[in-house]
Write a protein that holds these residues in place. Structure first.
Motif, PDB file in Angstrom:
ATOM      1  N   ASP A  41       0.830  -1.207   0.000  1.00  0.00           N
ATOM      2  CA  ASP A  41       0.000   0.000   0.000  1.00  0.00           C
ATOM      3  C   ASP A  41       0.863   1.256   0.000  1.00  0.00           C
ATOM      4  O   ASP A  41       0.598   2.211  -0.745  1.00  0.00           O
ATOM      5  CB  ASP A  41      -0.918   0.004   1.228  1.00  0.00           C
ATOM      6  N   ALA A  42       1.916   1.245   0.807  1.00  0.00           N
ATOM      7  CA  ALA A  42       2.835   2.388   0.851  1.00  0.00           C
ATOM      8  C   ALA A  42       3.562   2.550  -0.486  1.00  0.00           C
ATOM      9  O   ALA A  42       3.778   3.674  -0.957  1.00  0.00           O
ATOM     10  CB  ALA A  42       3.845   2.198   1.978  1.00  0.00           C
ATOM     11  N   VAL A  95      -6.354  -0.382   3.364  1.00  0.00           N
ATOM     12  CA  VAL A  95      -5.271  -0.405   2.373  1.00  0.00           C
ATOM     13  C   VAL A  95      -5.859  -0.493   0.961  1.00  0.00           C
ATOM     14  O   VAL A  95      -5.660  -1.487   0.258  1.00  0.00           O
ATOM     15  CB  VAL A  95      -4.313  -1.589   2.643  1.00  0.00           C
ATOM     16  N   PRO A  96      -6.550   0.537   0.496  1.00  0.00           N
ATOM     17  CA  PRO A  96      -7.218   0.467  -0.808  1.00  0.00           C
ATOM     18  C   PRO A  96      -6.261   0.279  -1.986  1.00  0.00           C
ATOM     19  O   PRO A  96      -6.596  -0.424  -2.949  1.00  0.00           O
ATOM     20  CB  PRO A  96      -7.955   1.804  -0.894  1.00  0.00           C
ATOM     21  N   LYS A  97      -5.093   0.900  -1.909  1.00  0.00           N
ATOM     22  CA  LYS A  97      -4.151   0.776  -3.026  1.00  0.00           C
ATOM     23  C   LYS A  97      -3.586  -0.640  -3.124  1.00  0.00           C
ATOM     24  O   LYS A  97      -3.462  -1.198  -4.218  1.00  0.00           O
ATOM     25  CB  LYS A  97      -3.013   1.786  -2.873  1.00  0.00           C
ATOM     26  N   ALA A  98      -3.248  -1.209  -1.973  1.00  0.00           N
ATOM     27  CA  ALA A  98      -2.745  -2.587  -1.963  1.00  0.00           C
ATOM     28  C   ALA A  98      -3.844  -3.554  -2.402  1.00  0.00           C
ATOM     29  O   ALA A  98      -3.577  -4.524  -3.123  1.00  0.00           O
ATOM     30  CB  ALA A  98      -2.240  -2.942  -0.571  1.00  0.00           C
ATOM     31  N   THR A  99      -5.070  -3.286  -1.974  1.00  0.00           N
ATOM     32  CA  THR A  99      -6.191  -4.156  -2.347  1.00  0.00           C
ATOM     33  C   THR A  99      -6.352  -4.228  -3.855  1.00  0.00           C
ATOM     34  O   THR A  99      -6.508  -5.313  -4.428  1.00  0.00           O
ATOM     35  CB  THR A  99      -7.498  -3.638  -1.708  1.00  0.00           C
ATOM     36  N   GLU A 100      -6.303  -3.082  -4.507  1.00  0.00           N
ATOM     37  CA  GLU A 100      -6.447  -3.047  -5.959  1.00  0.00           C
ATOM     38  C   GLU A 100      -5.286  -3.754  -6.655  1.00  0.00           C
ATOM     39  O   GLU A 100      -5.490  -4.503  -7.610  1.00  0.00           O
ATOM     40  CB  GLU A 100      -6.536  -1.592  -6.443  1.00  0.00           C
ATOM     41  N   ILE A 104      -5.486  -7.243  -9.023  1.00  0.00           N
ATOM     42  CA  ILE A 104      -5.010  -7.353 -10.403  1.00  0.00           C
ATOM     43  C   ILE A 104      -3.858  -8.346 -10.503  1.00  0.00           C
ATOM     44  O   ILE A 104      -3.765  -9.139 -11.442  1.00  0.00           O
ATOM     45  CB  ILE A 104      -4.585  -5.970 -10.925  1.00  0.00           C
ATOM     46  N   GLY A 105      -2.956  -8.305  -9.527  1.00  0.00           N
ATOM     47  CA  GLY A 105      -1.864  -9.263  -9.496  1.00  0.00           C
ATOM     48  C   GLY A 105      -0.672  -8.915 -10.350  1.00  0.00           C
ATOM     49  O   GLY A 105       0.208  -9.749 -10.574  1.00  0.00           O
ATOM     50  N   LEU A 106      -0.623  -7.676 -10.831  1.00  0.00           N
ATOM     51  CA  LEU A 106       0.490  -7.207 -11.654  1.00  0.00           C
ATOM     52  C   LEU A 106       0.885  -5.807 -11.220  1.00  0.00           C
ATOM     53  O   LEU A 106       0.033  -5.032 -10.780  1.00  0.00           O
ATOM     54  CB  LEU A 106       0.093  -7.151 -13.132  1.00  0.00           C
ATOM     55  N   PRO A 107       2.175  -5.436 -11.359  1.00  0.00           N
ATOM     56  CA  PRO A 107       2.562  -4.045 -11.119  1.00  0.00           C
ATOM     57  C   PRO A 107       1.829  -3.123 -12.093  1.00  0.00           C
ATOM     58  O   PRO A 107       1.490  -3.520 -13.215  1.00  0.00           O
ATOM     59  CB  PRO A 107       4.073  -4.040 -11.391  1.00  0.00           C
ATOM     60  N   ALA A 108       1.585  -1.895 -11.679  1.00  0.00           N
ATOM     61  CA  ALA A 108       0.888  -0.935 -12.536  1.00  0.00           C
ATOM     62  C   ALA A 108       1.639  -0.699 -13.840  1.00  0.00           C
ATOM     63  O   ALA A 108       1.029  -0.455 -14.882  1.00  0.00           O
ATOM     64  CB  ALA A 108       0.692   0.387 -11.792  1.00  0.00           C
ATOM     65  N   THR A 109       2.958  -0.797 -13.793  1.00  0.00           N
ATOM     66  CA  THR A 109       3.771  -0.565 -14.979  1.00  0.00           C
ATOM     67  C   THR A 109       3.627  -1.688 -15.998  1.00  0.00           C
ATOM     68  O   THR A 109       3.925  -1.498 -17.179  1.00  0.00           O
ATOM     69  CB  THR A 109       5.249  -0.447 -14.579  1.00  0.00           C
TER      70      THR A 109
END
Length: 233
Positions: A41-42, A95-100, A104-109
């Motif tokens: 999340d951080a 932890v909304p960011k970690a939840t998302e 998805i299971g992949l880095p945003a990049t």
């Protein structure tokens, strides 16, 4: 074993000591999962603030996601963990960011082509002097062939009834990575690739798609492949 253990990272609450090696291992695994969720999340928040380099974010996020999946691959840990929403509720995690990201299971990049990420604003000055394009920089025929081969590999796996998560998920990861090397456009039905990644990410490794789900996957990915080919015309 009915003892419900507490992650050691949960500050301010008493931690029950394990009575044997199995309980201690379970306790340590749940504590590691708790720590991974907090750290992830951080990390996501730092990435959104542009406080971390893309390469460092990708490497760290990928490692955390692998650690999370590795811990939950153990049946005993998975049973004690139950599911992410239950775990968050039990330990009062916001932890909304970690939840998302875990969903998805992949880095945003990896999920999104670079120019579609939140870093687009940082690239605007550099791109002002560069002709715009619908394809990623330095794209070549090799990347196009690789993307097409990955789609075909997925279709072959479905045709041969190889429908387990541990077969299909890696192929879908290869597909999203390959198409992002070719084009930064959110082409028609590209979102279906990500949606299937999310669906498979929530399954157990040996769990298989039903015949109905397999037909739906085939239909959706055919549509996504057509959308991808449309960007090349």
């Amino acid at each position: 074993m009915s003892m419900r253990v507490l992650p050691a990272a949960h500050i301010g609450q008493e931690v029950k000591l394990a009575d044997n090696a199995a309980e201690r291992d379970l306790h340590e695994s749940l504590a590691e999962i708790y720590s991974i969720i907090i750290t992830l999340d951080a990390l996501e928040k730092a990435y959104m603030r542009d406080s971390i380099r893309e390469s460092e974010y990708t490497e760290t996020c990928d490692r955390l996601l692998r650690q999370y999946k590795r811990n939950l691959a153990d049946d005993t840990v998975a049973a004690a963990f139950s599911d992410l929403e239950s775990f968050k509720l039990e330990w009062d995690l916001e932890v909304p960011k970690a939840t998302e990201r875990l969903r998805i299971g992949l880095p945003a990049t990896v999920e999104t082509a670079p120019s579609n990420s939140h870093h687009r604003a940082n690239l605007s000055t550099a791109s002002a002097s560069t002709p715009s394009s619908n394809t990623a920089p330095h794209v070549n025929a090799t990347h196009i062939v690789s993307a097409s081969e990955n789609f075909i590999t997925l279709f072959d796996a479905i045709r041969m009834n190889m429908l387990s998560k541990d077969t299909l998920h890696p192929i879908l990861v290869e597909i999203i990575q390959a198409v992002n090397k070719v084009t930064d456009r959110d082409f028609e039905n590209k979102g279906k690739i990500v949606q299937w990644l999310i669906t498979l990410n929530q399954m157990r490794a040996a769990e298989e798609l039903t015949p109905e789900m397999a037909r739906e996957l085939q239909f959706d990915l055919n549509a996504a492949y057509d959308g991808f080919k449309g960007t090349l015309e």
